[in-house]
Design an enzyme around this catalytic site. Sequence first.
Site, mmCIF file in Angstrom:
data_model
loop_
_atom_site.group_PDB
_atom_site.id
_atom_site.type_symbol
_atom_site.label_atom_id
_atom_site.label_comp_id
_atom_site.label_asym_id
_atom_site.label_seq_id
_atom_site.Cartn_x
_atom_site.Cartn_y
_atom_site.Cartn_z
ATOM 1 N N LYS A 139 0.889 -1.167 0.000
ATOM 2 C CA LYS A 139 0.000 0.000 0.000
ATOM 3 C C LYS A 139 0.921 1.210 0.000
ATOM 4 O O LYS A 139 1.620 1.455 0.983
ATOM 5 C CB LYS A 139 -0.878 -0.022 1.249
ATOM 6 C CG LYS A 139 -1.718 1.243 1.454
ATOM 7 C CD LYS A 139 -2.641 1.094 2.678
ATOM 8 C CE LYS A 139 -3.450 2.344 2.944
ATOM 9 N NZ LYS A 139 -4.377 2.189 4.087
ATOM 10 N N GLU A 170 -3.294 7.175 2.302
ATOM 11 C CA GLU A 170 -3.627 7.343 3.722
ATOM 12 C C GLU A 170 -2.369 7.417 4.584
ATOM 13 O O GLU A 170 -2.260 6.747 5.617
ATOM 14 C CB GLU A 170 -4.558 6.213 4.189
ATOM 15 C CG GLU A 170 -5.880 6.213 3.451
ATOM 16 C CD GLU A 170 -6.868 5.135 3.897
ATOM 17 O OE1 GLU A 170 -6.433 4.111 4.430
ATOM 18 O OE2 GLU A 170 -8.076 5.354 3.714
ATOM 19 N N LYS A 179 -9.754 -2.524 -5.423
ATOM 20 C CA LYS A 179 -10.971 -2.731 -4.631
ATOM 21 C C LYS A 179 -12.164 -2.823 -5.568
ATOM 22 O O LYS A 179 -12.177 -2.190 -6.617
ATOM 23 C CB LYS A 179 -11.183 -1.577 -3.652
ATOM 24 C CG LYS A 179 -10.238 -1.621 -2.456
ATOM 25 C CD LYS A 179 -10.669 -0.663 -1.343
ATOM 26 C CE LYS A 179 -9.633 -0.679 -0.227
ATOM 27 N NZ LYS A 179 -9.989 0.117 0.957
ATOM 28 N N ASP A 193 -14.845 2.546 -1.169
ATOM 29 C CA ASP A 193 -14.238 1.806 -0.079
ATOM 30 C C ASP A 193 -15.203 0.813 0.559
ATOM 31 O O ASP A 193 -15.660 1.043 1.675
ATOM 32 C CB ASP A 193 -13.752 2.814 0.971
ATOM 33 C CG ASP A 193 -12.801 2.192 1.969
ATOM 34 O OD1 ASP A 193 -12.445 1.024 1.775
ATOM 35 O OD2 ASP A 193 -12.418 2.881 2.935
ATOM 36 N N GLU A 203 -10.055 -7.001 -5.186
ATOM 37 C CA GLU A 203 -10.018 -7.010 -3.716
ATOM 38 C C GLU A 203 -11.416 -6.748 -3.173
ATOM 39 O O GLU A 203 -12.028 -5.736 -3.490
ATOM 40 C CB GLU A 203 -9.046 -5.929 -3.201
ATOM 41 C CG GLU A 203 -8.990 -5.845 -1.680
ATOM 42 C CD GLU A 203 -8.022 -4.761 -1.166
ATOM 43 O OE1 GLU A 203 -6.906 -4.619 -1.707
ATOM 44 O OE2 GLU A 203 -8.406 -4.038 -0.222
ATOM 45 N N GLU A 261 -16.409 -4.017 7.335
ATOM 46 C CA GLU A 261 -16.164 -2.712 7.961
ATOM 47 C C GLU A 261 -17.374 -1.782 7.830
ATOM 48 O O GLU A 261 -17.778 -1.139 8.795
ATOM 49 C CB GLU A 261 -14.936 -2.091 7.287
ATOM 50 C CG GLU A 261 -14.609 -0.694 7.750
ATOM 51 C CD GLU A 261 -13.395 -0.125 7.011
ATOM 52 O OE1 GLU A 261 -12.810 -0.842 6.176
ATOM 53 O OE2 GLU A 261 -13.042 1.037 7.278
HETATM 54 O O1 GCW Z 1 -11.303 1.634 4.297
HETATM 55 C C1 GCW Z 1 -10.079 1.970 4.660
HETATM 56 C C2 GCW Z 1 -10.016 1.492 6.047
HETATM 57 C C3 GCW Z 1 -8.605 1.456 6.533
HETATM 58 C C4 GCW Z 1 -7.812 0.586 5.580
HETATM 59 C C5 GCW Z 1 -7.903 1.167 4.177
HETATM 60 C C6 GCW Z 1 -7.185 0.331 3.135
HETATM 61 C C7 GCW Z 1 -5.944 -0.809 6.106
HETATM 62 O O2 GCW Z 1 -10.828 2.312 6.845
HETATM 63 O O3 GCW Z 1 -8.633 0.926 7.827
HETATM 64 O O4 GCW Z 1 -6.472 0.480 5.982
HETATM 65 O O5 GCW Z 1 -9.236 1.242 3.800
HETATM 66 O O6 GCW Z 1 -7.861 -0.421 2.454
HETATM 67 O O7 GCW Z 1 -5.998 0.445 3.002
#
Ligand code: GCW
Length: 660
Positions: free
Chosen positions: A264, A268, A342, A347, A369, A375
């Site tokens: 990654k 973030e 993803k 998300d 993914e 979550e």
């Molecule tokens: O949705 C976000 C999550 C993070 C996560 C990130 C990711 C591992 O809130 O907790 O970090 O995605 O997929 O990298």
Amino acid sequence: MGYEQAWLNYHQVKDQSFRKYLTGVYSLEEDAIICSGIRELTLAMEHMYAVTLPCDKGAAESGIHLRKNSEADLGQEGYHIYPEGPVFVIEGCTSQGILYGIFQLLRRLQTEVVAEEINDNKLPDNPLRMLNHWDNMDGSIERGYAGHSFFFKDNEVLVNERTLDYARLAASVGINGVVINNVNVKNAATFLITPRYFADLRKIQEIFASYGIKLFLSLNFAAPLELGGLQSADPASDTVKDWWTDKLKEVFQELPGFGGFLVKADSEGRPGPFTYGRTHAEGANMLADIISPYGGIIIWRCFVYNCRQDWRDLETDRARAGYDHFQPLDGAFRDNVILQIKNGPMDFQVREPVSPLFGGMKATNQILEVQIAQEYTGQQKHVCYLLPMFREILNFRTHCEQDKDTVGDLISGRTYGQKHGGMAAVINTGADENWTGHDLAAANWYGFGRLSFDRNLTAEEIAAEWVLLTFGSDPKAMAVVHGILMNSWNVYESYTSPLGIGWMVNPGYHYGPNVDGYEYDRWGTYHRADHRGLGVDRSSKGTGYATQYHEPNASLYETIDTCPEELLLFFHYVEYAHCLSSGKTLIQHIYDTHFEGADVVEATVKGWKGLEGILEPIAYERVLARLENQELHAKEWRDVVCSYFYRKSGIADERNRQIF
Ligand code: GCW
């Protein structure tokens, strides 16, 4: 018994037609994977038929024969299982194929199939079928809802019974790769590629390998600084390359058979090539070149966006980011780099369109993914069986070609012939006795594996199998649990976030209703709700996101009239008075779905209570407690969302229900 063996419980079976093969299990081979398979067979037969299965090398006239046949058309992982006179054959070109055949046989017997009717021949649809753990080395799990990590504790690596049971469960559904640490690689996790941890990792690796699973690690792109004391992690720097060259040599010496890394980067707050003015391709390729002599792969995540964007600025759209960053790099990645995408552009929301990167890239290896950790879909407190969603995603036609253009085709390599690709799930396991906190959440783990191996299995079939393997064959239990699972995604969606708008959760924690509460948008504007309507205009006149798709998808998403209704608010700003296909206005739809959803959960609790005395008490009570909690929270969701939109719109519920 509390179902700690999950779907490998091996109940007694009624059908006895297989009994005649229980004279022994015979194999000419004796490697670690075959030994695992034989152990599994012996264990299962003991529980299912109360027979101790003798095991022998070489051939016999009868019994179960494990047959390695390199001539068979079964690839590296396929199997063929069939009766042949007094012998039952489990055939594969490799031990791994045979192991998958054994698990298939056990599944079939558990589902009471007559032995003579078994003739299953299957090669997995996806080369890579992976689980991604977001486990931290202190034992916590990012977005983990089933207790602590069973891989790490107090910055140490754990290897115990659970490691073995985990490998059995994962392999039984066809998983062949596992990343054990969080993609956010911080603190001690950066040191996983140092001598301090090699011995323990090797133990995990050996257990995994004996079930055909490769070990992978998440990697810190800034390791040259943090471990190596270098001044930079610039992928173009020779010093950095030399450092990685030495490091990976050491890693593969210590961990022979190691799979590679998940990265990654530039997301973030994680480090990445952007710091040095380099592209993602330059970053990934540097590692790929160095890992290539060892047969390793680099899995590079496409979850890259600016989490500091100002959501009041109508020009920026987070949904666009993945495509904008990666599509221009199509063809620029090495053969042993795989981009992990993803399923949606945001998300893991309860409803999102499929990421336009699928079909947007023709010359790049891709992994889909998904997240079974729930979550944003109830955090394993609410039941939400995600296989119907995954099926929709796999079957989505990208129209990148005339045919073979679905996401399923693309990731399996059928469209453009890529060798690497497949599916990865952010996993929902932890140290809880039942693995997944909510007993019913195990269906997502089971189902993900099964679907990634065989994309033609339906969500219904998978659910039916799982219920039977887990809870046994009581018809009432089967009907009730199956019904709950199959409804659960739509029900969760109905009382949470409407028509694809997403989020509406408490910031940070991502659970519980909070309409303005998305943490990266402190202005509460991501949904664009005002007194007239809500939704985000992502058409060509808005953010332009819809134009990232091939035709006819782009045109479909472009207008309110043609946009699939379940995604309406993702793609368009829509007035509350707008009439939907049901004949209801948008605002009435919001009220009705939220009330209906909460009502269904209430009915679900009642339905579950009908299973008292049928299911094992521990699991029965555990699920009941979760469902009762879900009912309470569904009502809270309903009330918070309905009252928010009542206040915004000033339009009353036609049915005059009390809106708090
Ligand atoms: O949705 C976000 C999550 C993070 C996560 C990130 C990711 C591992 O809130 O907790 O970090 O995605 O997929 O990298």
